[in-house]
Write an enzyme that holds these catalytic residues in place. Structure first.
Site, short mmCIF file in Angstrom:
data_model
loop_
_atom_site.label_atom_id
_atom_site.label_comp_id
_atom_site.label_asym_id
_atom_site.label_seq_id
_atom_site.Cartn_x
_atom_site.Cartn_y
_atom_site.Cartn_z
N MET A 77 0.82 -1.21 0.00
CA MET A 77 0.00 0.00 0.00
C MET A 77 0.86 1.27 0.00
O MET A 77 2.07 1.21 0.22
CB MET A 77 -0.93 -0.01 1.21
N HIS A 78 0.22 2.38 -0.26
CA HIS A 78 0.76 3.75 -0.04
C HIS A 78 1.81 4.21 -1.05
O HIS A 78 2.16 5.38 -1.06
CB HIS A 78 1.37 3.90 1.36
N ASP A 233 -2.69 -4.98 0.41
CA ASP A 233 -2.23 -6.29 0.87
C ASP A 233 -2.86 -6.76 2.17
O ASP A 233 -3.17 -7.94 2.32
CB ASP A 233 -0.70 -6.32 0.96
#
EC number: 2.7.1.17
Length: 489
Positions: A77-78, A233
């Protein structure tokens, strides 16, 4: 068959499941992280595609790809993946464990003072929004070229389908999403110099976002099958082990460490750095405490400190238990920390070494230190009033029975290890693809909890030891934080 893709930080994994949800084939490839400066963590998106193609080339020599009916995506992520108007990558992707944008976090909190209520989260350098503000401040030419901002798995989606799309769970980790309403937040985007045109289209995790492009399909003997939104995830990992109902929880011992609890409503505990995100399914949310270095601490110790095989080290420890009372202490903050400290400058440390300290004592300390950091995060999340009624442990680190038992002892709670936990996100992605293609089936039919392989209950004989050691562990961080290098920013 259903294809599940998990673009992780240290590698990419692709699995194929049959109509009964069983994994019939899988393949993976490693990825490397670049750290060109202190606090920086980057990857070249071209490496993601290269690794993915290698995995798919390997799978295409085996019998199942031609039977795939849909593809689901999951990933780290991110990460800020920046594309220009021609779809070219502008600079390396800035990853989730990058800590360079602490000043931008302060700026954004001042600019959008209700951001915690809207996004459900405190500003942290790991999230996507402050990374873009950093780029605006420090790489103005690159920032001016930005046409689209994509999360890592959604960059793969774009190459596979030609569509700019993402899912709610991954989008919630950008800090540009109104997490309760599940829409992009215009005010947060504007504070970063962006607008809706820069964003991919939003979908729920079990919705179709596009279809596989014909040239890509023919390369690997696939049909032009639908590609499903998927999930970040952690949300995908939860789907992979059947966490779909409120109160179900998991601990993920991956590169990072996560305590994850499903809810049926939006809530937040931002001041303690607890994350509040959308889950991968409609009308579901989840709370998470997150530590930045979990199994990666074990990987670091094995490869860079003692230069030994991880499996062999763990076997030695299991066969030669150390004195838990006299073992050294370990702070697992190799990449700073999120919950509950929100401290990108926190650093790792061994404390209490003597002439008698051996590698197994230090190995135990690493595993214990990660468990202690989990205890901090679990306590923070529980202050929100939300608590898991059952906990499943997943991730690469969960393969160690010693570590699982240590976690149960430190947290003083029962922990269940289930079949398939090591491939949770990829399995979750495949299950979301299955849900999209057979909406007449219930979520429970497609997302059952896998078989329990082992249940760990707390050892009451060691409870007092860990309570005392946890108290010392917490004091060491509070005292050492004042001497961590503050000049690094």
């Amino acid at each position: 068959m259903y294809l599940g893709i998990d673009l992780g930080t240290s590698g990419i994994k692709v699995i194929i499941t049959n109509p009964e949800g069983q994994i019939v084939d899988s393949q993976s490839a490693e990825l490397m992280v670049s750290r060109p400066q202190a606090l920086w963590s980057e990857q070249n998106p071209a490496d993601w595609w290269t690794a993915f193609c290698k995995v798919m080339d390997d799978l295409s020599s085996r019998p199942y790809l031609s039977q795939v009916k849909a593809i689901g995506l999951s990933g780290q992520m991110h990460g800020a993946t920046l594309l220009d108007k021609n779809g070219e990558v502008i600079r390396p992707a800035i990853l989730w464990n990058d800590g360079r944008s602490a000043k931008e976090c302060e700026e954004l909190e001042q600019a959008v003072q209700n951001s915690r209520e809207t996004t459900g989260n405190i500003m942290m350098p790991g999230f996507t929004a402050p990374k873009l503000l950093w780029a605006k401040h420090h790489e103005a030419e690159n920032f001016a070229r930005i046409a689209k901002v994509l999360l890592p798995k959604d960059y793969l989606r774009w190459l596979l389908t030609g569509d700019f799309a993402t899912d709610m769970s991954d989008a919630a980790g950008t800090l540009w999403l109104n997490t309760k309403k599940r829409i992009w937040d215009i005010e947060m985007l504007a504070a970063c110099g962006l607008n809706l045109a820069h964003m991919p289209q939003l979908f729920e995790g079990n919705q179709i976002t596009g279809v596989l492009q014909s040239d890509i399909a023919s390369r690997w003997g696939l049909s032009t099958v639908p590609v499903i939104a998927g999930a970040g995830d952690n949300a995908a990992g939860a789907i992979g082990v059947g966490l779909v109902e409120p109160g179900q929880g998991m601990i993920s011992l991956g590169t990072s460490g996560v305590y994850f609890v499903v809810t049926d409503h939006f809530s937040q505990q931002a001041e303690l750095a607890v994350h509040s995100f959308c889950h991968a399914l409609p009308e579901r949310w989840h709370l998470m405490s997150v530590m930045l270095s979990a199994a990666s601490c074990l990987d670091w110790f094995a490869k860079q400190v003692v230069e030994e095989d991880i499996g062999r080290l763990l076997e030695q420890l299991e066969n030669n238990p150390v004195d838990q009372k006299t073992a050294p202490y370990y702070l697992p903050y190799l990449s700073g920390e999120r919950t509950p400290h929100n401290d990108p400058l926190a650093q790792g440390a061994f404390i209490g070494l003597t002439h008698d300290t051996g590698k197994l004592d230090m190995l135990h300390a690493v595993l214990e230190g990660v468990c202690f950091a989990f205890a901090d995060g679990v306590d923070a999340l529980h202050q929100s009033g939300t608590k898991a009624t059952e906990i499943t442990v997943i991730g690469g680190g969960a393969q160690s029975a010693y570590w699982r038992q240590l976690m149960a002892d430190v947290l003083k709670t029962k922990i269940t290890f289930r079949h398939g936990g090591e491939v949770g996100p990829a399995l979750g992605a495949a299950r979301l693809a299955h849900l999209a293609m057979q909406p007449e089936l219930s979520i429970e039919q497609i997302c059952p909890q896998p078989e329990a392989l082992q249940i760990h209950t707390p050892n009451t004989a060691t409870q007092k030891i860990f309570e005392q050691r946890l108290a010392v562990y917490r004091k060491t961080y509070s005292q050492l934080r004042t001497i961590f290098n503050k000049e690094i920013l």
